[in-house]
Scaffold this motif. Structure first.
Motif, PDB file in Angstrom:
ATOM      1  N   UNK A  22       0.847  -1.189   0.000  1.00 37.71           N
ATOM      2  CA  UNK A  22       0.000   0.000   0.000  1.00 37.71           C
ATOM      3  C   UNK A  22       0.885   1.243   0.000  1.00 37.71           C
ATOM      4  N   UNK A  23       0.378   2.288  -0.600  1.00 36.61           N
ATOM      5  CA  UNK A  23       1.076   3.568  -0.609  1.00 36.61           C
ATOM      6  C   UNK A  23       0.633   4.379   0.608  1.00 36.61           C
ATOM      7  N   UNK A  24       1.570   5.132   1.153  1.00 36.03           N
ATOM      8  CA  UNK A  24       1.238   5.985   2.298  1.00 36.03           C
ATOM      9  C   UNK A  24       0.180   7.012   1.924  1.00 36.03           C
ATOM     10  N   UNK A  25       0.171   7.455   0.683  1.00 37.21           N
ATOM     11  CA  UNK A  25      -0.844   8.422   0.241  1.00 37.21           C
ATOM     12  C   UNK A  25      -2.245   7.816   0.332  1.00 37.21           C
ATOM     13  N   UNK A  26      -2.372   6.522   0.006  1.00 40.27           N
ATOM     14  CA  UNK A  26      -3.667   5.834   0.100  1.00 40.27           C
ATOM     15  C   UNK A  26      -4.125   5.790   1.562  1.00 40.27           C
ATOM     16  N   UNK A  27      -3.205   5.421   2.451  1.00 40.57           N
ATOM     17  CA  UNK A  27      -3.547   5.320   3.874  1.00 40.57           C
ATOM     18  C   UNK A  27      -3.933   6.691   4.416  1.00 40.57           C
ATOM     19  N   UNK A  28      -3.169   7.719   4.049  1.00 41.29           N
ATOM     20  CA  UNK A  28      -3.486   9.079   4.479  1.00 41.29           C
ATOM     21  C   UNK A  28      -4.874   9.485   3.989  1.00 41.29           C
ATOM     22  N   UNK A  29      -5.208   9.164   2.734  1.00 42.65           N
ATOM     23  CA  UNK A  29      -6.533   9.473   2.193  1.00 42.65           C
ATOM     24  C   UNK A  29      -7.625   8.770   2.999  1.00 42.65           C
ATOM     25  N   UNK A  30      -7.394   7.514   3.346  1.00 37.52           N
ATOM     26  CA  UNK A  30      -8.375   6.756   4.125  1.00 37.52           C
ATOM     27  C   UNK A  30      -8.565   7.345   5.520  1.00 37.52           C
ATOM     28  N   UNK A  32      -8.229  10.513   6.080  1.00 36.46           N
ATOM     29  CA  UNK A  32      -8.745  11.862   5.888  1.00 36.46           C
ATOM     30  C   UNK A  32      -7.753  12.948   6.235  1.00 36.46           C
ATOM     31  N   UNK A  33      -6.454  12.635   6.085  1.00 34.23           N
ATOM     32  CA  UNK A  33      -5.421  13.628   6.368  1.00 34.23           C
ATOM     33  C   UNK A  33      -4.463  13.726   5.183  1.00 34.23           C
ATOM     34  N   UNK A  34      -3.688  14.797   5.165  1.00 39.12           N
ATOM     35  CA  UNK A  34      -2.702  14.976   4.106  1.00 39.12           C
ATOM     36  C   UNK A  34      -1.540  14.014   4.314  1.00 39.12           C
ATOM     37  N   UNK A  35      -0.898  13.630   3.216  1.00 39.17           N
ATOM     38  CA  UNK A  35       0.217  12.692   3.279  1.00 39.17           C
ATOM     39  C   UNK A  35       1.329  13.201   4.191  1.00 39.17           C
ATOM     40  N   UNK A  36       1.634  14.488   4.138  1.00 38.04           N
ATOM     41  CA  UNK A  36       2.683  15.056   4.983  1.00 38.04           C
ATOM     42  C   UNK A  36       2.314  14.909   6.463  1.00 38.04           C
ATOM     43  N   UNK A  37       1.047  15.155   6.795  1.00 42.58           N
ATOM     44  CA  UNK A  37       0.598  14.995   8.179  1.00 42.58           C
ATOM     45  C   UNK A  37       0.674  13.536   8.620  1.00 42.58           C
ATOM     46  N   UNK A  38       0.367  12.630   7.690  1.00 41.01           N
ATOM     47  CA  UNK A  38       0.457  11.201   7.996  1.00 41.01           C
ATOM     48  C   UNK A  38       1.899  10.808   8.303  1.00 41.01           C
ATOM     49  N   UNK A  39       2.826  11.245   7.463  1.00 42.74           N
ATOM     50  CA  UNK A  39       4.242  10.941   7.700  1.00 42.74           C
ATOM     51  C   UNK A  39       4.723  11.540   9.020  1.00 42.74           C
ATOM     52  N   UNK A  40       4.300  12.758   9.312  1.00 44.00           N
ATOM     53  CA  UNK A  40       4.669  13.386  10.591  1.00 44.00           C
ATOM     54  C   UNK A  40       4.114  12.592  11.768  1.00 44.00           C
TER      55      UNK A  40
END
Length: 73
Positions: A22-30, A32-40
């Motif tokens: 899975x891509x981190x962008x997909x998980x972040x979308x699920x 409901x947050x931005x990818x940068x916020x997810x990585x942080x």
């Protein structure tokens, strides 16, 4: 998988995501947050069990905690 520190938890989550395909962008979308916020969120090294399960449930994993009494010498 035995995890003893917040840093180890963050590393484990990153490894599981990488292995899952899975891509981190997909998980972040699920989430409901931005990818940068997810990585942080992952890299801040203080995820709760609830946050960890929200992330891992998206890709088919669960996080469980075991508390054990240590033997005193």
């Amino acid at each position: 998988m035995i995890i003893n520190t917040n840093s180890e938890l963050s590393q484990a989550i990153n490894d599981i995501i990488k292995e899952s395909g899975y891509k981190k962008t997909y998980i972040a979308d699920q989430l409901g947050i931005k990818n940068q916020n997810f990585n942080n969120k992952i890299n801040k090294n203080n995820l709760s069990i609830d946050e960890t399960n929200k992330i891992l449930n998206i890709i088919g994993y669960d996080c469980k905690m075991i508390i054990e009494k240590t033997l005193k010498k």
